[in-house]
Design an enzyme around this catalytic site. Structure first.
Site, mmCIF file in Angstrom:
data_model
loop_
_atom_site.group_PDB
_atom_site.id
_atom_site.type_symbol
_atom_site.label_atom_id
_atom_site.label_comp_id
_atom_site.label_asym_id
_atom_site.label_seq_id
_atom_site.Cartn_x
_atom_site.Cartn_y
_atom_site.Cartn_z
ATOM 1 N N ASP A 204 0.853 -1.180 0.000
ATOM 2 C CA ASP A 204 0.000 0.000 0.000
ATOM 3 C C ASP A 204 0.893 1.236 0.000
ATOM 4 O O ASP A 204 2.123 1.118 -0.047
ATOM 5 C CB ASP A 204 -0.941 -0.002 1.225
ATOM 6 C CG ASP A 204 -0.198 0.201 2.546
ATOM 7 O OD1 ASP A 204 1.045 0.296 2.540
ATOM 8 O OD2 ASP A 204 -0.858 0.273 3.585
ATOM 9 N N ASP A 206 1.347 4.831 2.327
ATOM 10 C CA ASP A 206 0.932 5.430 3.592
ATOM 11 C C ASP A 206 1.352 6.898 3.649
ATOM 12 O O ASP A 206 2.491 7.232 3.306
ATOM 13 C CB ASP A 206 1.590 4.682 4.763
ATOM 14 C CG ASP A 206 1.420 3.179 4.686
ATOM 15 O OD1 ASP A 206 0.347 2.683 5.035
ATOM 16 O OD2 ASP A 206 2.377 2.486 4.248
ATOM 17 N N ASP A 294 -3.315 4.367 2.818
ATOM 18 C CA ASP A 294 -3.653 4.720 4.203
ATOM 19 C C ASP A 294 -3.303 6.182 4.442
ATOM 20 O O ASP A 294 -2.179 6.615 4.148
ATOM 21 C CB ASP A 294 -2.850 3.859 5.199
ATOM 22 C CG ASP A 294 -3.343 2.425 5.258
ATOM 23 O OD1 ASP A 294 -4.495 2.176 4.863
ATOM 24 O OD2 ASP A 294 -2.565 1.560 5.703
#
Ligand code: 8DG
Ligand code: MN
Ligand code: MN
Length: 368
Positions: A204, A206, A294
């Site tokens: 992902d 962040d 995120d």
């Protein structure tokens, strides 16, 4: 001097947060083997066993050279009986039977595939596995009621299981910056997580968001999310509000390792044209590039703690907290550092390491 005897005389500190752990190291074969066993333990919800394998792997990652024989391991910390046995097996035979058996086991493969669905944890995956569901397709056919996260996870399964590239992370950073500056000029956006540690790919991306005027960041996330949604950048999002109680003596002490920042777990839709070296094939107009993102918002006064807490690696973070408690009788969280009742201020990661009596370890050496 016989080659390889140096390792035994080098004294290696036992907490990962006392060591430099670069991304590229000399013992990949060994750490890969231990990581499989760690993963298997975590999927079986045996956290203690998982941590033991992770600590052993982290120790090997920090060594300045390749381990060629078990005699070089004498005197090194963090190597439990089980890890040592696996290491010796790999050194002697090239493979470990236990690792091979695990890798090929139906349960491990199914648990990995199922927890690879965004929104699915080990508990849920295990329940499904015992009902005979082994793959995302099995799950799709089962007719199980899924929550919103799991439905998105299943829908974008393939895209989300491709590694996110650095250039995709940069492209998403530009979008996040536009969104944040549109709703709060002067806010600061920092890339955190694995990419801050120098990784070239990630599961992902962040980001940590703050504003130099304390208080201006309050309620920021819903506005950022609305902007992103209106522009069509979000395939999924779940925003959690700030649940933080601040007292006169400083931020409240952590109730658990989970922090209470305003945050957003999301899936971005990335236009393949916005970055140059996309691994995704043509025709680009038909491809949805889905990327997990995120976002975390922190008040300026807690920024250094949030930055340190969200840069990782997960084991490095765990070791920092363990060091704080056991060696310094302090409590560290992503919000604050407490020396018993006293709140220790810090405006940089360097200051936090200094408060903890640790040598500063830069992000690129926190790959434990
Ligand atoms: P990857 O995405 O490339 O796989 O690696 P990563 O960036 O290191 O992993 P991550 O799962 O994205 O986690 C990044 C850091 O954020 C890691 O140090 C753990 C931390 N983190 C969470 N959730 C929470 C949380 O709820 N509270 C705190 N304090 N930290 C968290 O992932
Ligand atoms: Mn990450
Ligand atoms: Mn993350």
């Amino acid at each position: 001097q016989k080659p390889g005897l140096e390792l035994a005389v080098v004294s290696v500190p036992s907490y990962a947060c006392q060591r430099h752990t670069p991304l590229l190291h000399h013992n990949i074969t060994l750490t890969d083997a231990l990581s499989i066993l760690a993963e298997n333990a975590e999927l079986g919800e045996n956290e203690g066993r998982g941590v033991a394998f992770r600590r052993a792997a982290a120790l090997l990652k920090s060594l300045p050279q390749e381990v060629r024989g078990a005699e070089q391991l004498r005197g090194l910390p963090c190597l439990g009986e089980h890890s040592l046995r696996v290491i010796k097996e790999v050194l002697e035979d090239g493979v470990s039977l236990e690792v091979e058996t695990t890798t090929h086991s139906e349960q491990f493969k199914a648990m990995k595939a199922l927890t690879g669905i965004f929104g699915v944890g080990a508990k849920t995956a295990d329940r499904w596995f015992r009902e005979g569901i082994h793959t995302p397709s099995d799950l799709q056919r089962s007719g199980h009621t899924l929550n919103r996260a799991q439905r998105a996870g299943l829908q974008y399964y393939d895209e989300l299981n491709l590694p996110v590239t650095k250039s995709e992370a940069v492209a998403i950073g530009q979008i996040v910056e536009r969104a944040v500056h549109a709703v709060l000029p002067g806010a600061e956006i920092t890339l955190i997580g694995g990419f801050r540690r120098g990784k070239q790919t990630g599961h992902d991306v962040d980001f940590l968001i703050t504003h130099p005027d304390e208080g201006r960041e309050e309620g920021l996330m819903p506005k950022v999310v609305s902007w992103l949604e209106a522009q069509g950048f979000l395939l999924y999002q779940k925003t959690t509000g700030n649940s933080y109680l601040e007292s006169k003596e400083g931020p409240a002490r952590p109730a658990s390792n989970m922090d209470r920042f305003e945050r957003c777990f999301s899936i971005f839709r990335l236009n393949p044209h916005t970055h140059s070296d996309s691994p995704h094939p043509l025709p680009q107009t038909l491809v949805v590039v889905a990327v997990r993102v995120d976002l975390v918002v922190s008040p300026y006064s807690q920024f250094a703690f949030a930055l340190l807490g969200w840069t990782g690696s997960k084991l490095f973070e765990r070791e920092l907290r363990r060091w704080a408690v056991h060696e310094k009788a302090m409590t560290l969280s992503s919000h604050a550092l407490y020396d018993r009742k006293r709140y220790l201020r810090a405006s940089s990661e360097e200051e936090i390491f200094a408060h903890l009596g640790l040598e500063y370890i830069p992000p690129c050496d926190r790959n434990a």
